[in-house]
Design a protein around this motif. Structure first.
Motif, short mmCIF file in Angstrom:
data_model
loop_
_atom_site.label_atom_id
_atom_site.label_comp_id
_atom_site.label_asym_id
_atom_site.label_seq_id
_atom_site.Cartn_x
_atom_site.Cartn_y
_atom_site.Cartn_z
N UNK B 63 24.66 -32.93 -29.85
CA UNK B 63 24.36 -32.32 -28.55
C UNK B 63 25.66 -32.00 -27.84
N UNK B 64 25.80 -30.76 -27.40
CA UNK B 64 26.99 -30.34 -26.67
C UNK B 64 28.26 -30.40 -27.51
N UNK B 65 28.10 -30.42 -28.83
CA UNK B 65 29.24 -30.48 -29.75
C UNK B 65 30.09 -31.73 -29.61
N UNK B 66 29.57 -32.77 -29.00
CA UNK B 66 30.30 -34.04 -28.96
C UNK B 66 30.01 -34.79 -30.25
N UNK B 67 31.06 -35.09 -30.99
CA UNK B 67 30.83 -35.70 -32.29
C UNK B 67 30.29 -37.12 -32.12
N UNK B 68 29.30 -37.52 -32.93
CA UNK B 68 28.89 -38.91 -32.91
C UNK B 68 30.00 -39.78 -33.47
N UNK B 70 30.30 -40.90 -30.38
CA UNK B 70 30.49 -40.85 -28.92
C UNK B 70 29.40 -40.02 -28.26
N UNK B 71 29.16 -38.84 -28.84
CA UNK B 71 28.12 -37.98 -28.28
C UNK B 71 26.76 -38.41 -28.77
N UNK B 72 25.74 -37.77 -28.20
CA UNK B 72 24.37 -38.04 -28.65
C UNK B 72 24.07 -37.18 -29.87
N UNK B 73 23.54 -37.84 -30.88
CA UNK B 73 23.25 -37.13 -32.11
C UNK B 73 21.73 -37.01 -32.28
N UNK B 74 21.27 -35.84 -32.65
CA UNK B 74 19.88 -35.70 -33.09
C UNK B 74 19.89 -35.71 -34.60
N UNK B 75 19.07 -36.58 -35.18
CA UNK B 75 19.13 -36.75 -36.62
C UNK B 75 17.75 -36.53 -37.19
#
Lengths: 121, 499
Positions: B63-68, B70-75
């Motif tokens: 989400x928002x190109x923030x790498x997991x 740290x960012x929220x990931x949809x998996x």
């Protein structure tokens, strides 16, 4: 003992909140208990994240001790959720008062059971 | 195509946007159009994701190109896409149905709010399924729960209000337990990303906070699943909610909670921790059996048709958790496929019951013509509706040729793998209880004399979606490539290897 002071408070709030929800029959009091229960979780998140003397994570030569900002943000979200739950719960309590003329759980259960018996007859 | 690459985000965002739009438009037809379009778009996205997973395996969307992490990931893996299909598909079927249904059950000026709440509920359920972030699960859980309380409270009977309040209290306690569990995990691992958490948890497996987290999560999610002693909120909520809401909730809400449970057990804690360190399989086995027998038994003696099938839902949840407690490939596959098969069968039944309510309301026989006296001879008045309920009921029993058979078969296979023959007997015996409650309906509708024999079917816009699901529960009993194929794939992905 004093090292774990915050945890003792957290557990105390948690248990007393849950007790109020279960033991009280008044719909508003139940919601108060629920609110206390939820608040204890806010503490559980915030306390380990806060360091004494810690500051917001700003890179600057003046600061070397930082608090973890993430739990603070998470709990901000949780507080919003808690407020929404409380608002909805209170709104339901108002509607129940209008429909039943009471906010005591025993009374509502009694009316519900009476209605059920009337239906089956 | 760039749009396709964003399907995971669109999956959640489209229904989310449709809800406030419905409130802004303030008109029931416009609100209906917007929310239905949102649900259909979500269904399209779910199909796209399902195909994409088949081709390229697990999809990770940042989400928002923030790498997991740290960012929220949809998996999205096989299980995720399968549950997304069920949830968005049910919403796409129930929404067109609800237009005619709520006309008779909810005051007109509240219709646009109904659609808005439906959109939010769908958003929450889809978000819980797709997200790979622990705290995100909680946020979406609350979005879906809060809108569910409102939807239940929209019921005509005043008991809908007290049912909704009770569910609010129980549901909030459950959700708070879940945050507690997530909090412990976060404190121990320092991450919220589920995949990252799974790696870090390996070093601290037997530490007490991790076990406490497991316990809190299990109890919290079990409340939302309505696992047997924690099911008290369910019967009244299902009975007094508007018919369309009951159908949607019965088919999706508890199922998504089961999904979250599977996700935490198999993708985060891992089998070795969940099933070896604590007596969890034994507890779950016991509670599942209690649910299968007690709830099914209580169901037989209900006088309200909707409540009868609500208790049957608690019993059917027992089969799903029973499959989990086996901790085997076949058991997990049985749980996953039953999640789907029970969803469509129970969805069909509650949609058809909504038809009975609607036809009764039109004839002016009162708001809830669902006691068995009122149902006498119903098959003469509503032959299509009654036949549909019987077929979906056969699927609940698990008669060969229906979808329910497939899941029960795998459940029995799993029990035989374990060499637990008495469990095979228990599964069959509890199915007999299902025969008994479905028979009660058959007896009333087909063998009792009717008060009047005027044909008065539910409107076509309600019959059509319901029958779509009825046919679905036959179709997925004959062609199992989609359902069972997905379930086996998902189980293999979760457990790692075939037995």
């Amino acid at each position: 003992m004093l090292d774990h002071f915050s945890y003792i408070i957290t557990v105390f709030l948690m248990v007393s909140g849950l007790y109020i929800v279960m033991a009280r029959g008044n719909l508003i009091k139940k919601l108060i208990g629920l609110s206390i229960f939820q608040t204890s979780v806010y503490l559980l998140y915030i306390v380990p994240a806060k360091l004494v003397g810690g500051t917001a994570p700003i890179i600057s030569p003046q600061f070397s001790v930082y608090s973890n900002p993430l739990p603070h943000v998470l709990i901000l979200t949780a507080i919003v959720v808690g407020v929404a739950t409380m608002a909805l719960g209170l709104a339901l309590a108002v509607r129940i008062r209008e429909a039943y003329g009471s906010i005591e759980e025993d009374e509502i259960t009694r009316l519900d059971n009476a209605a059920e018996q009337a239906e089956t007859r | 195509m760039s749009l396709l690459a964003h399907a995971p985000a669109l999956q959640v965002v489209l229904p989310l946007v449709s809800a406030p739009l419905a409130v802004l438009l303030r008109h029931r037809n416009a609100a209906f159009a917007v929310v239905t379009a949102g649900a259909w778009a979500a269904f399209a996205a779910a199909i796209a994701l399902w195909l994409q997973v088949g081709e390229s395996g697990v999809i990770s969307y940042h989400i928002g190109n923030w790498a997991p992490p740290w960012g929220i990931e949809y998996r999205v893996d096989r299980l995720t896409s399968f549950v997304l299909l069920l949830v968005s598909g049910m919403a796409s079927i129930v929404l067109p149905y609800s237009r005619a249904s709520i006309e008779r059950e909810i005051p007109r000026e509240l219709h646009y709010l109904y659609y808005a709440m439906f959109g939010l509920c769908l958003t929450g359920l889809l978000g819980m399924t797709i997200t790979g972030d622990a705290f995100n699960i909680f946020v979406f859980l609350e979005i879906s729960s809060l809108s569910t309380y409102v939807l239940i409270g929209l019921g005509r009977d005043r008991r809908a209000l007290s049912a909704s309040y009770r569910y609010l209290i129980m549901g909030s306690i459950g959700a708070t337990f879940i945050v507690l569990g997530i909090g412990f995990l976060y404190l121990m691992t320092g991450t919220l990303n589920l995949a990252d958490m799974a790696v870090r948890i390996r070093d601290i497996e037997s530490s007490r906070p991790v076990l406490a987290a497991l316990a809190f999560l299990t109890v919290g999610i079990s409340l939302k699943v309505a696992l047997f002693p924690l099911h008290q909120w369910l019967p009244n909520a299902y009975t007094y909610a508007p018919s369309a809401v009951t159908a949607f909730l019965a088919a999706t809400a508890t199922k998504v909670s089961v999904y979250v449970l599977i996700r935490f057990y198999f993708s985060v804690f891992g089998e070795s921790l969940v099933f070896a360190k604590l007596p969890l399989p034994e507890i779950m086995l016991l509670l599942s059996l209690l649910g299968m027998f007690a709830a099914n038994f209580i169901a037989i003696f209900q006088d309200n048709l909707k409540r009868l099938f609500a208790y049957s839902s608690v019993g059917q949840i027992g089969y799903i958790t029973l499959g989990l407690s086996f901790d085997s490939f076949n058991g997990l596959a049985a749980s996953i496929v039953h999640l789907f098969n029970h969803g469509i069968a129970k969805g069909a039944i509650f949609l058809l019951i909504g038809g009975i309510v609607a036809a009764g309301a039109k004839a002016g026989t009162g708001p809830l013509p669902l006691s068995f006296d009122r149902l006498a001879g119903l098959s003469r008045r509503m032959p299509l509706t009654c036949f549909g309920i019987v077929i979906a009921g056969l699927s609940l029993i698990g008669v060969p040729g229906t979808a329910g058979f497939v899941s029960k078969w795998y459940l029995i296979l799993a029990a035989m793998d374990k060499g637990q023959w008495w469990l095979v007997a228990a599964i069959l015996a509890s199915s007999l209880l299902a025969v008994a409650y479905v028979w009660r309906f058959v007896e009333a509708a087909y063998f009792r004399p009717a008060a009047d024999e005027v044909r008065r079917e539910a409107p076509l816009s309600m019959l059509l979606p319901a029958w779509l699901l009825v046919l679905g529960s036959i179709w997925f009993g004959l062609d199992t490539s989609v359902t069972l194929g997905s379930a086996l794939d998902a189980a293999q992905h979760l457990i790692g290897s075939k037995p």
